[in-house]
Design a protein around this motif. Sequence first.
Motif, PDB file in Angstrom:
ATOM      1  N   LEU A   1      39.185  35.626  42.521  1.00  0.00           N
ATOM      2  CA  LEU A   1      38.325  35.766  43.696  1.00  0.00           C
ATOM      3  C   LEU A   1      37.837  34.391  44.148  1.00  0.00           C
ATOM      4  O   LEU A   1      37.934  34.034  45.316  1.00  0.00           O
ATOM      5  CB  LEU A   1      37.117  36.658  43.383  1.00  0.00           C
ATOM      6  N   GLU A   2      37.277  33.643  43.199  1.00  0.00           N
ATOM      7  CA  GLU A   2      36.695  32.334  43.486  1.00  0.00           C
ATOM      8  C   GLU A   2      36.448  31.615  42.175  1.00  0.00           C
ATOM      9  O   GLU A   2      36.626  32.190  41.093  1.00  0.00           O
ATOM     10  CB  GLU A   2      35.369  32.488  44.238  1.00  0.00           C
ATOM     11  N   TYR A   3      36.044  30.359  42.285  1.00  0.00           N
ATOM     12  CA  TYR A   3      35.641  29.607  41.095  1.00  0.00           C
ATOM     13  C   TYR A   3      34.423  28.772  41.440  1.00  0.00           C
ATOM     14  O   TYR A   3      34.185  28.436  42.598  1.00  0.00           O
ATOM     15  CB  TYR A   3      36.783  28.732  40.552  1.00  0.00           C
TER      16      TYR A   3
ATOM     17  N   HIS B   1      36.327  33.469  38.586  1.00  0.00           N
ATOM     18  CA  HIS B   1      35.905  34.869  38.699  1.00  0.00           C
ATOM     19  C   HIS B   1      37.071  35.694  39.240  1.00  0.00           C
ATOM     20  O   HIS B   1      37.687  35.324  40.244  1.00  0.00           O
ATOM     21  CB  HIS B   1      34.706  34.994  39.643  1.00  0.00           C
ATOM     22  N   PHE B   2      37.345  36.828  38.576  1.00  0.00           N
ATOM     23  CA  PHE B   2      38.471  37.686  38.935  1.00  0.00           C
ATOM     24  C   PHE B   2      37.991  39.074  39.310  1.00  0.00           C
ATOM     25  O   PHE B   2      36.943  39.528  38.844  1.00  0.00           O
ATOM     26  CB  PHE B   2      39.443  37.784  37.752  1.00  0.00           C
ATOM     27  N   ASP B   3      38.807  39.762  40.123  1.00  0.00           N
ATOM     28  CA  ASP B   3      38.473  41.138  40.498  1.00  0.00           C
ATOM     29  C   ASP B   3      38.928  42.106  39.398  1.00  0.00           C
ATOM     30  O   ASP B   3      39.413  41.679  38.341  1.00  0.00           O
ATOM     31  CB  ASP B   3      39.077  41.491  41.865  1.00  0.00           C
TER      32      ASP B   3
ATOM     33  N   LEU C   1      42.443  19.862  43.761  1.00  0.00           N
ATOM     34  CA  LEU C   1      43.512  20.256  42.840  1.00  0.00           C
ATOM     35  C   LEU C   1      43.543  21.771  42.653  1.00  0.00           C
ATOM     36  O   LEU C   1      44.600  22.405  42.770  1.00  0.00           O
ATOM     37  CB  LEU C   1      43.320  19.562  41.486  1.00  0.00           C
ATOM     38  N   LEU C   2      42.390  22.358  42.362  1.00  0.00           N
ATOM     39  CA  LEU C   2      42.342  23.798  42.094  1.00  0.00           C
ATOM     40  C   LEU C   2      42.659  24.615  43.340  1.00  0.00           C
ATOM     41  O   LEU C   2      43.346  25.636  43.252  1.00  0.00           O
ATOM     42  CB  LEU C   2      40.979  24.185  41.514  1.00  0.00           C
TER      43      LEU C   2
END
Length: 85
Positions: A72-74, A64-66, A8-9
Amino acid sequence: KLKGIDTLLNAELPAGTPMTRVTYFLNTRGYELQAARGSHTVVAVVRHVNTETLQPEAARVTFHFDARDRLLEYDLEPAPAQLMQ
Protein backbone atom coordinates in the motif's frame (compact mmCIF):
# COMPACT_ATOMS: atom_id res chain seq x y z
CA LYS A 1 17.60 13.96 3.75
CA LEU A 2 16.16 10.58 2.76
CA LYS A 3 15.32 11.60 -0.80
CA GLY A 4 17.70 9.07 -2.37
CA ILE A 5 16.10 6.17 -0.50
CA ASP A 6 12.60 7.40 -1.31
CA THR A 7 13.50 7.67 -5.01
CA LEU A 8 15.02 4.17 -5.01
CA LEU A 9 12.01 2.58 -3.32
CA ASN A 10 9.50 4.41 -5.52
CA ALA A 11 11.27 3.13 -8.63
CA GLU A 12 11.84 -0.45 -7.46
CA LEU A 13 8.78 -1.12 -5.28
CA PRO A 14 5.69 0.70 -6.56
CA ALA A 15 2.31 0.41 -4.83
CA GLY A 16 0.77 -3.00 -5.49
CA THR A 17 4.10 -4.87 -5.32
CA PRO A 18 3.64 -8.30 -3.66
CA MET A 19 5.16 -8.74 -0.18
CA THR A 20 7.31 -11.61 -1.49
CA ARG A 21 8.88 -9.27 -4.07
CA VAL A 22 9.53 -6.60 -1.42
CA THR A 23 11.26 -9.05 0.92
CA TYR A 24 13.24 -10.54 -2.00
CA PHE A 25 14.42 -7.04 -2.98
CA LEU A 26 15.44 -6.26 0.62
CA ASN A 27 17.21 -9.60 1.13
CA THR A 28 19.13 -9.56 -2.16
CA ARG A 29 20.46 -6.09 -1.37
CA GLY A 30 21.51 -7.16 2.11
CA TYR A 31 19.19 -4.79 3.96
CA GLU A 32 18.54 -5.73 7.58
CA LEU A 33 15.00 -6.91 8.29
CA GLN A 34 13.64 -6.10 11.74
CA ALA A 35 10.74 -7.34 13.82
CA ALA A 36 7.48 -5.94 12.50
CA ARG A 37 4.22 -5.25 14.29
CA GLY A 38 1.47 -7.15 12.51
CA SER A 39 1.36 -9.68 9.71
CA HIS A 40 0.89 -7.11 6.94
CA THR A 41 4.02 -5.12 7.78
CA VAL A 42 7.71 -5.47 6.91
CA VAL A 43 10.39 -3.32 8.56
CA ALA A 44 13.91 -2.93 7.19
CA VAL A 45 16.96 -0.71 7.57
CA VAL A 46 17.83 0.58 4.10
CA ARG A 47 21.25 2.06 3.44
CA HIS A 48 21.94 3.98 0.25
CA VAL A 49 24.41 6.51 -1.13
CA ASN A 50 22.57 9.51 -2.54
CA THR A 51 23.91 9.91 -6.08
CA GLU A 52 23.29 13.68 -6.05
CA THR A 53 25.06 14.47 -2.78
CA LEU A 54 27.30 11.36 -2.57
CA GLN A 55 26.33 11.21 1.10
CA PRO A 56 25.29 7.95 2.79
CA GLU A 57 21.70 7.72 3.95
CA ALA A 58 20.05 5.18 6.22
CA ALA A 59 16.38 4.84 7.02
CA ARG A 60 14.14 2.52 8.93
CA VAL A 61 11.42 1.75 6.42
CA THR A 62 8.06 0.32 7.39
CA PHE A 63 6.21 -1.26 4.47
CA HIS A 64 2.42 -1.57 4.83
CA PHE A 65 0.47 -4.22 2.89
CA ASP A 66 -3.21 -4.87 2.26
CA ALA A 67 -5.06 -8.09 3.11
CA ARG A 68 -3.73 -9.70 -0.09
CA ASP A 69 -0.14 -8.73 0.84
CA ARG A 70 0.16 -6.07 -1.86
CA LEU A 71 2.16 -2.96 -0.97
CA LEU A 72 0.00 0.00 0.00
CA GLU A 73 2.69 2.45 1.12
CA TYR A 74 5.86 2.77 3.15
CA ASP A 75 7.05 5.14 5.85
CA LEU A 76 10.62 6.42 6.11
CA GLU A 77 12.30 7.57 9.29
CA PRO A 78 15.99 8.31 9.81
CA ALA A 79 17.79 5.26 11.15
CA PRO A 80 19.45 5.58 14.57
CA ALA A 81 23.15 6.50 14.35
CA GLN A 82 24.31 3.02 15.40
CA LEU A 83 22.59 1.58 12.31
CA MET A 84 24.45 3.92 9.95
CA GLN A 85 27.57 1.75 9.86
